[in-house]
Design an enzyme around this catalytic site. Structure first.
Site, PDB file in Angstrom:
ATOM      1  N   ARG A  53      13.258  56.879  23.029  1.00 17.33           N
ATOM      2  CA  ARG A  53      14.289  56.008  23.883  1.00 17.33           C
ATOM      3  C   ARG A  53      14.543  54.755  23.072  1.00 17.33           C
ATOM      4  NH1 ARG A  53      11.695  52.868  28.891  1.00 17.33           N
ATOM      5  NH2 ARG A  53      11.351  51.378  27.106  1.00 17.33           N
ATOM      6  N   TYR A  82      19.755  56.343  47.555  1.00 20.82           N
ATOM      7  CA  TYR A  82      20.383  55.304  46.604  1.00 20.82           C
ATOM      8  C   TYR A  82      21.528  54.953  46.572  1.00 20.82           C
ATOM      9  CZ  TYR A  82      15.717  55.793  44.248  1.00 20.82           C
ATOM     10  OH  TYR A  82      14.628  55.854  43.758  1.00 20.82           O
ATOM     11  N   ARG A 114       7.065  57.443  29.879  1.00 22.23           N
ATOM     12  CA  ARG A 114       6.565  56.274  29.257  1.00 22.23           C
ATOM     13  C   ARG A 114       4.935  56.147  28.726  1.00 22.23           C
ATOM     14  NH1 ARG A 114       9.303  52.979  33.847  1.00 22.23           N
ATOM     15  NH2 ARG A 114       8.334  54.776  34.857  1.00 22.23           N
ATOM     16  N   ASP A 128      17.806  62.664  35.072  1.00 23.98           N
ATOM     17  CA  ASP A 128      17.445  61.853  36.256  1.00 23.98           C
ATOM     18  C   ASP A 128      18.081  62.212  37.158  1.00 23.98           C
ATOM     19  OD1 ASP A 128      15.623  59.355  36.735  1.00 23.98           O
ATOM     20  OD2 ASP A 128      17.429  59.177  37.836  1.00 23.98           O
TER      21      ASP A 128
HETATM   22  O1  CP3 Z   1       9.430  64.567  32.874  1.00 27.35           O
HETATM   23  C1  CP3 Z   1       9.998  64.111  33.937  1.00 27.35           C
HETATM   24  O2  CP3 Z   1       9.926  64.488  35.070  1.00 27.35           O
HETATM   25  C2  CP3 Z   1      11.228  63.547  33.200  1.00 27.35           C
HETATM   26  C3  CP3 Z   1      12.687  63.820  33.976  1.00 27.35           C
HETATM   27  C4  CP3 Z   1      12.793  62.786  35.214  1.00 27.35           C
HETATM   28  C5  CP3 Z   1      12.869  61.521  35.118  1.00 27.35           C
HETATM   29  N1  CP3 Z   1      13.081  61.152  36.565  1.00 27.35           N
HETATM   30  C6  CP3 Z   1      12.978  60.667  34.132  1.00 27.35           C
HETATM   31  C7  CP3 Z   1      12.890  59.078  34.405  1.00 27.35           C
HETATM   32  C8  CP3 Z   1      12.646  63.393  36.493  1.00 27.35           C
HETATM   33  C9  CP3 Z   1      12.374  64.792  37.059  1.00 27.35           C
HETATM   34  C10 CP3 Z   1      13.081  62.422  37.366  1.00 27.35           C
HETATM   35  C11 CP3 Z   1      13.293  62.444  38.769  1.00 27.35           C
HETATM   36  C12 CP3 Z   1      13.536  61.261  39.639  1.00 27.35           C
HETATM   37  N2  CP3 Z   1      14.261  60.048  39.246  1.00 27.35           N
HETATM   38  C13 CP3 Z   1      13.095  60.981  40.853  1.00 27.35           C
HETATM   39  C14 CP3 Z   1      12.373  61.985  41.711  1.00 27.35           C
HETATM   40  C15 CP3 Z   1      11.108  62.323  41.118  1.00 27.35           C
HETATM   41  C16 CP3 Z   1      10.161  61.193  41.873  1.00 27.35           C
HETATM   42  O3  CP3 Z   1       9.331  60.493  40.768  1.00 27.35           O
HETATM   43  O4  CP3 Z   1       9.995  61.085  42.997  1.00 27.35           O
HETATM   44  C17 CP3 Z   1      13.518  59.670  41.332  1.00 27.35           C
HETATM   45  C18 CP3 Z   1      13.390  59.296  42.859  1.00 27.35           C
HETATM   46  C19 CP3 Z   1      14.321  59.190  40.343  1.00 27.35           C
HETATM   47  C20 CP3 Z   1      15.021  57.905  40.240  1.00 27.35           C
HETATM   48  C21 CP3 Z   1      14.456  57.040  39.374  1.00 27.35           C
HETATM   49  N3  CP3 Z   1      14.620  57.083  37.936  1.00 27.35           N
HETATM   50  C22 CP3 Z   1      13.742  55.604  39.508  1.00 27.35           C
HETATM   51  C23 CP3 Z   1      13.394  55.213  40.844  1.00 27.35           C
HETATM   52  C24 CP3 Z   1      13.496  55.148  38.216  1.00 27.35           C
HETATM   53  C25 CP3 Z   1      12.969  53.980  37.948  1.00 27.35           C
HETATM   54  C26 CP3 Z   1      11.395  53.818  38.164  1.00 27.35           C
HETATM   55  C27 CP3 Z   1      10.734  54.678  37.054  1.00 27.35           C
HETATM   56  O5  CP3 Z   1      10.088  55.317  37.228  1.00 27.35           O
HETATM   57  O6  CP3 Z   1      10.869  53.961  36.042  1.00 27.35           O
HETATM   58  C28 CP3 Z   1      13.995  56.063  37.331  1.00 27.35           C
HETATM   59  C29 CP3 Z   1      14.065  56.085  35.705  1.00 27.35           C
HETATM   60  C30 CP3 Z   1      13.192  57.021  34.822  1.00 27.35           C
HETATM   61  N4  CP3 Z   1      13.679  58.439  35.156  1.00 27.35           N
HETATM   62  C31 CP3 Z   1      12.573  57.157  33.985  1.00 27.35           C
HETATM   63  C32 CP3 Z   1      12.238  58.223  33.385  1.00 27.35           C
HETATM   64  C33 CP3 Z   1      11.370  58.716  32.161  1.00 27.35           C
HETATM   65  C34 CP3 Z   1      12.054  55.603  33.200  1.00 27.35           C
HETATM   66  C35 CP3 Z   1      12.978  55.089  32.524  1.00 27.35           C
HETATM   67  C36 CP3 Z   1      12.410  54.496  31.264  1.00 27.35           C
HETATM   68  O7  CP3 Z   1      12.228  55.206  30.244  1.00 27.35           O
HETATM   69  O8  CP3 Z   1      12.445  53.149  31.322  1.00 27.35           O
END
Ligand code: CP3
Length: 343
Positions: A36, A151, A27, A73
């Protein structure tokens, strides 16, 4: 052509220390927000290989990192095991029917059947193999079974983990049953990511710190090591990065057949170097909020570079980049890492 990032994972000589950022596709990039919006929402984007590949590549072009991380994700795994995943705007992920009983675990789709449903991920990887520059590595990833289980059991993010921990202390066999089922899916899922073309594996244990240090091996690390060992035996040329966040007290006990240990921002690099530097390449670990200040970023990068002399190192943040970081500051971080480490 050799990939500098893969070489660094295997502690080979490289022209400078490679750098990437956890959550680098996301983001803080206006170009991500645009794609997105075209996709409709985050999950649609994950399910659309063409668009997922596009946002995977964005940070290479815009920020200049040395490796791409697959856009997806960790929670697509429980989703394909039969738990319905939703993302609630402003709140994050949600499973409306979290796991409470053995019957629910038995009803989850397991093994190859679940892993084979993640075709959109494998298609994204195949597209990326055609699109990525030859010298850039593609990192595939999974959540650690424990982080995924938090989760699946809580249904959403949590500050206290009390539902998981109630299970941990009052019915550990039930928790192990979930962890076992998830581990079997993850092994095959990561194997299929490798077959589709990823160059490196990272296992995220984002919620490692929720477990008391004396139980961390039993409920998380041993499963992560099992996954790494399964992959290493078949694919020794694919480096594996372990990222357990927030467990400095466990550094003395770290074991297993993997290549890179991801150091979170709360663990001093000097301590990680002392405990693990002779056995693993170390990745990390700038505090992500330092990115708000270019001066603080430079200071920190220089300090890390100085500390990491003599051991294998990959620059990264000590956790994910935050959405309100200015893009130019992320570019500055990457440039500084490449500048200070140039041989
Ligand atoms: O560059 C990258 O790393 C993109 C790929 C990626 C995402 N999530 C995209 C994402 C990766 C490697 C993850 C891993 C992920 N997802 C983890 C482990 C890494 C860490 O940060 O500890 C975890 C715990 C998640 C679970 C998850 N996904 C949560 C808790 C959330 C909501 C909170 C947040 O950060 O927004 C997500 C959503 C998510 N995953 C987004 C992205 C780009 C945001 C979604 C959006 O575009 O609104």
């Amino acid at each position: 052509m050799s990939k500098i990032f893969v070489d660094a994972c295997f502690r080979k000589e490289t022209p400078y220390t490679p750098v990437w950022m956890m959550r680098q596709a996301g983001r803080y990039l206006p170009q991500y927000l645009k794609v997105r919006a075209e996709a409709g929402n985050f999950l649609n984007l994950c399910h659309n290989p063409k668009k997922a590949a596009e946002v995977t590549i964005q940070p290479l072009d815009i920020v200049g990192v040395d490796a791409a991380i697959l856009f997806s994700d960790i929670l697509v795994i429980p989703n394909e095991m039969g738990m319905h995943l939703e993302f609630i705007k402003g709140e994050g992920p949600l499973f409306r029917d979290p796991i409470k009983t053995e019957a629910q675990i038995d009803a989850l789709i397991g093994g190859d059947e679940a892993a084979s449903k993640l075709t959109y991920v494998f298609e994204t990887i195949e597209l990326l193999k055609q699109q990525l520059p030859e010298d850039k590595a593609l990192i595939g990833f999974t959540g650690a079974p424990w982080t995924l289980a938090t989760y699946m059991i809580e249904g959403q993010g949590t500050k206290t983990y009390n539902i998981c921990k109630k299970m941990m202390y009052s019915n550990p066999a039930l928790l192990h049953k979930i962890l076992r089922k998830v581990t079997e899916v993850v092994k095959l899922y990561m194997e299929k990511q490798i077959q589709a073309g990823i160059d490196v594996v990272q296992i995220f244990d984002s919620w490692a710190a929720a477990i008391e240090p004396g139980l961390y091996d039993e409920f998380s690390w041993s499963y992560m090591v099992e996954i790494a060992e399964y992959l290493k035996e078949k694919y020794p040329h694919i480096p594996i990065i372990m990222f357990p966040k927030g467990i400095p007290a466990f550094l003395d006990k770290v074991y297993g057949n993997f290549d890179v240990f991801g150091v979170d921002w709360g663990t001093p690099m000097s301590l990680a170097k002392e405990k693990l530097g002779d056995r693993y390449v170390l990745q990390g670990n700038m505090e992500p909020c330092r990115l708000y200040s270019k001066e603080e970023t430079t200071k920190c990068v220089e300090k890390i570079q100085e500390t990491m002399q003599g051991v294998g190192h990959i620059f990264n943040l000590g956790h994910g980049i935050l959405p309100d970081v200015p893009v130019e500051n992320a570019i500055h971080f990457v440039k500084e890492c490449q500048r200070v480490s140039k041989k």
